[in-house]
Design an enzyme around this catalytic site. Structure first.
Site, short mmCIF file in Angstrom:
data_model
loop_
_atom_site.label_atom_id
_atom_site.label_comp_id
_atom_site.label_asym_id
_atom_site.label_seq_id
_atom_site.Cartn_x
_atom_site.Cartn_y
_atom_site.Cartn_z
N LYS A 1 2.45 10.54 3.10
CA LYS A 1 1.48 9.48 2.78
C LYS A 1 1.00 8.75 4.05
O LYS A 1 -0.06 8.13 4.03
CB LYS A 1 2.05 8.48 1.78
CG LYS A 1 3.10 7.53 2.30
CD LYS A 1 3.60 6.60 1.19
CE LYS A 1 4.66 5.63 1.68
NZ LYS A 1 4.17 4.66 2.64
N ASP A 2 1.77 8.83 5.15
CA ASP A 2 1.36 8.19 6.41
C ASP A 2 0.46 9.07 7.26
O ASP A 2 -0.12 8.60 8.24
CB ASP A 2 2.60 7.82 7.24
CG ASP A 2 3.45 6.74 6.59
OD1 ASP A 2 2.90 5.94 5.82
OD2 ASP A 2 4.67 6.72 6.85
N ARG B 1 -3.02 -1.51 -1.75
CA ARG B 1 -2.96 -0.80 -3.05
C ARG B 1 -2.02 -1.54 -4.01
O ARG B 1 -2.37 -1.79 -5.17
CB ARG B 1 -2.45 0.64 -2.82
CG ARG B 1 -2.11 1.39 -4.11
CD ARG B 1 -1.43 2.71 -3.79
NE ARG B 1 -0.18 2.54 -3.06
CZ ARG B 1 0.99 2.27 -3.63
NH1 ARG B 1 1.08 2.15 -4.94
NH2 ARG B 1 2.07 2.15 -2.89
N ARG B 2 -0.82 -1.88 -3.51
CA ARG B 2 0.13 -2.59 -4.36
C ARG B 2 -0.40 -3.97 -4.75
O ARG B 2 -0.24 -4.40 -5.89
CB ARG B 2 1.48 -2.70 -3.65
CG ARG B 2 2.25 -1.39 -3.61
CD ARG B 2 3.51 -1.51 -2.77
NE ARG B 2 4.31 -0.28 -2.84
CZ ARG B 2 5.11 0.14 -1.88
NH1 ARG B 2 5.23 -0.56 -0.76
NH2 ARG B 2 5.81 1.25 -2.02
N LYS B 3 -1.01 -4.65 -3.79
CA LYS B 3 -1.51 -5.99 -4.07
C LYS B 3 -2.56 -5.95 -5.18
O LYS B 3 -2.51 -6.75 -6.12
CB LYS B 3 -2.11 -6.62 -2.80
CG LYS B 3 -2.64 -8.03 -3.03
CD LYS B 3 -3.19 -8.65 -1.76
CE LYS B 3 -3.72 -10.07 -2.03
NZ LYS B 3 -4.28 -10.71 -0.82
N ARG C 1 6.51 -6.84 6.40
CA ARG C 1 6.61 -5.71 7.32
C ARG C 1 8.07 -5.44 7.64
O ARG C 1 8.95 -6.23 7.32
CB ARG C 1 5.85 -6.00 8.62
CG ARG C 1 4.33 -6.06 8.50
CD ARG C 1 3.68 -4.70 8.28
NE ARG C 1 4.12 -3.69 9.21
CZ ARG C 1 3.62 -3.51 10.43
NH1 ARG C 1 2.68 -4.31 10.89
NH2 ARG C 1 4.04 -2.53 11.20
N GLY C 2 8.32 -4.33 8.33
CA GLY C 2 9.68 -3.96 8.71
C GLY C 2 10.14 -2.72 7.96
O GLY C 2 9.51 -2.28 7.00
N ASN C 3 11.26 -2.13 8.42
CA ASN C 3 11.78 -0.95 7.73
C ASN C 3 12.42 -1.36 6.41
O ASN C 3 12.53 -2.55 6.10
CB ASN C 3 12.75 -0.17 8.63
CG ASN C 3 13.93 -1.01 9.08
OD1 ASN C 3 14.44 -1.85 8.33
ND2 ASN C 3 14.38 -0.80 10.31
N VAL C 4 12.86 -0.38 5.64
CA VAL C 4 13.35 -0.67 4.28
C VAL C 4 14.52 -1.65 4.27
O VAL C 4 14.49 -2.65 3.55
CB VAL C 4 13.69 0.65 3.54
CG1 VAL C 4 14.37 0.36 2.20
CG2 VAL C 4 12.42 1.48 3.32
N ARG D 1 13.31 -5.19 5.06
CA ARG D 1 12.56 -5.80 3.96
C ARG D 1 13.53 -6.31 2.88
O ARG D 1 13.34 -7.41 2.34
CB ARG D 1 11.59 -4.78 3.36
CG ARG D 1 10.49 -4.37 4.31
CD ARG D 1 9.52 -3.41 3.66
NE ARG D 1 8.63 -2.81 4.64
CZ ARG D 1 7.49 -2.19 4.34
NH1 ARG D 1 7.11 -2.09 3.09
NH2 ARG D 1 6.74 -1.67 5.30
N CYS E 1 -4.45 4.26 5.09
CA CYS E 1 -3.35 3.52 4.47
C CYS E 1 -3.77 2.15 3.95
O CYS E 1 -3.12 1.58 3.08
CB CYS E 1 -2.19 3.35 5.46
SG CYS E 1 -1.41 4.90 5.92
#
Length: 526
Positions: A79-80, A131-133, A149-152, A155, A244
């Site tokens: 997806k990226d 998209r999520r927003k 922001r940030g990795n999983v 977050r 994205c």
């Protein structure tokens, strides 16, 4: 073959992906080492993704090292990866896809199960995805959406620190990292309800185009079925010329030899997203057909009739009004309770309660049932699921498909040897009950009746939506279809009425307001 070098980003999830591919390569006799490469998206953490310049801000540096020959393959979240490749590079393999489901992680003191998505009113949700927003605000316009922001793991820690009331993440990332999120309330949103990013959950192995030996070797890791499905999604993205930052979701799956595709697109993150569902026997021209449906010049229905009242803040009303479509909503039947006092004894050993409509939920709980703690709930459609939430209960089974035979088949797998209560309308067809296994005990509970209104006025809307067989009977007792009018039927039993009449109709994928808006948006007006 020589020892290979795998290029990857340095986040925990990217390293999991690279290590996974390293293990898969070892299993086919290819040795590889991992090289960590920092990308623009990793370096700039203080800006929203849509504020970064250009495309490929999580992939560009990896591609540059591939072209320079310092790595032999790059592992990406598909997806990226931009839909156009630099000259000289190609995707050699797409392994089997992980689930494309979304997780909404909610602090437990911010949960309100009576609300859609189980979020308290005005909750702050963290996400940097447009998209999520757009989809979150479409479902719940009261929510406050803030950058995340940030990795999983970072977050999740921000949620743990109560910087947000909830955050949204891909289930695939949490599952791959084996993260324990049990301290939060987890709302799982299926791809048919909350449309994921194109190719969400899929990996891509990128190599140099002239490395034919490696290409051939990597075919052992390639899954053609996944590649065909995500190929549709990425073609849609490519035709929209989006990256994205575009508020675009697209999800394709093959079911019973047909490709089913859900698309959600908004102009901006603050606009209401348009939804579309299409079926096709082939992927040839499918993406082009989807994109054409979103053409602003395409003629859409001017007015839609639906055989029930539509609330001022309903998803369906917002979806149609955002397209300047007028709604004529009026119920053609009335309902009345036929049970006013419930014999609580019949609930004593109930394992499951199944509701086939919002009316059955409301009439049942108005009887103030005293339920065993072990009781589980099944419903047809998200409308019934939302009705159940209002009484502070979750649905353990949601039959989201508009095909009641599919719903019955899936539910039957869960209730072997169980006691199942069916609160229902007196004239219900009892389709689910008839499909249960022989060792399931059915407790039948008619609790309301429907009465057909008389002398119903004709509608001259472009599209007529009928919500039940009795609404069809009520309307066509006095009226005929006008030339050019098109019909949408909710559920198989409603559709059968039109089969008997010889009338063509559209059956939405799901018997709820999202499914209805998808069906209306897909209608062609000539």
């Amino acid at each position: 073959m020589k020892k290979l070098t795998i290029g990857t980003r340095g986040s925990e999830l990217a390293l999991w992906q690279a290590n996974h591919i390293q293990s898969e390569l070892a299993a086919i006799g290819i040795e590889a080492e991992i090289k960590i490469i920092k990308t623009q998206g990793d370096k700039i953490l203080n800006l929203r993704l849509d504020k970064l310049e250009g495309k490929g801000f999580f992939t560009k540096e990896l591609e540059e090292e591939l072209l320079a020959g310092t790595i032999d393959l790059a592992v990406h979240c598909l997806k990226d990866l931009p839909t156009t490749h630099p000259a000289g590079l190609t995707i050699a393999a797409i392994p089997p896809r992980e689930e494309a489901t979304e997780y909404l992680l909610i602090l437990k003191d911010c949960v309100d199960v009576s609300q859609k998505l189980s979020l308290k009113k005005g909750a702050m949700v963290g996400t940097s995805s447009n998209r999520r927003k757009a989809q979150l605000l479409g479902l719940r316009s009261d929510l406050e959406i803030e950058d995340l922001r940030g990795n999983v793991p970072t977050r999740i820690q921000k949620l743990r620190d109560e910087d947000y009331d909830a955050i949204m993440l891909a289930k695939a990332g949490i599952k791959r990292l084996g993260l324990d999120v049990s301290e939060f309330h987890v709302e799982e949103l299926e791809p048919t309800e909350f449309v994921p990013a194109p190719a969400q959950g899929a990996l891509a192995i990128q190599i140099r185009e002239n490395d034919t030996e490696l290409f051939d070797a990597l075919q052992k890791l390639h899954d053609p079925a996944t590649a065909e499905e995500v190929g549709v999604e990425r073609k849609v993205l490519n035709l929209f010329e989006g990256g994205c930052h575009m508020p675009l979701g697209c999800y394709c799956k093959k079911e019973d030899n047909e490709f089913e595709v859900w698309t959600s697109k908004a102009e901006t993150a603050d606009d209401f997203p348009e939804r579309l569902f299409l079926r096709s026997e082939t992927t040839a021209g499918l993406a082009e057909k989807i994109v054409a449906k979103f053409d602003k010049t395409r003629k859409k229905p001017a007015k839609v009739f639906i055989s029930r009242e539509i609330g001022e803040h309903s998803y369906f009303r917002k979806a149609l009004e955002s397209n300047n479509i007028e709604i004529e909503g009026r119920s053609l039947i009335r309902t009345f309770p036929i049970v006013t006092v419930l014999d609580q004894f019949i609930l004593k050993n109930i394992d499951w309660i199944f509701f086939s409509s919002r009316n059955s939920v409301e009439y049942f709980f108005n009887l103030k049932p005293q339920l065993p703690k072990k009781t589980q709930f099944g419903v047809v459609g998200r409308g019934s699921e939302d009705a159940l939430r209002k009484f502070n209960h979750f649905a353990d089974f949601v039959g989201a498909s508009g095909d009641i035979s599919e719903v019955a088949e899936d539910f039957a797998k869960l209730v072997s040897g169980k006691n199942v209560l069916f609160p229902r309308a007196q004239d219900s067809l009892q389709s689910i009950q008839k499909s249960l296994p022989g060792d399931a005990k059915v407790i039948d509970l008619p609790i309301y009746e429907t009465v057909i209104e008389e002398n119903i006025d004709q509608s001259y809307a472009d599209v007529l939506i009928f919500t039940s067989p009795s609404n069809v009977d009520a309307y066509f007792a006095d009226n005929l279809l006008e030339p050019g009018q098109q019909v949408i039927a909710i559920g198989n039993s409603t559709g059968k009425k039109f089969d008997e009449m010889g009338v063509k109709y559209t059956l939405p994928y799901s018997p709820d307001e999202i499914g209805l808006s998808e069906a209306v948006f897909g209608i062609e007006i000539k």
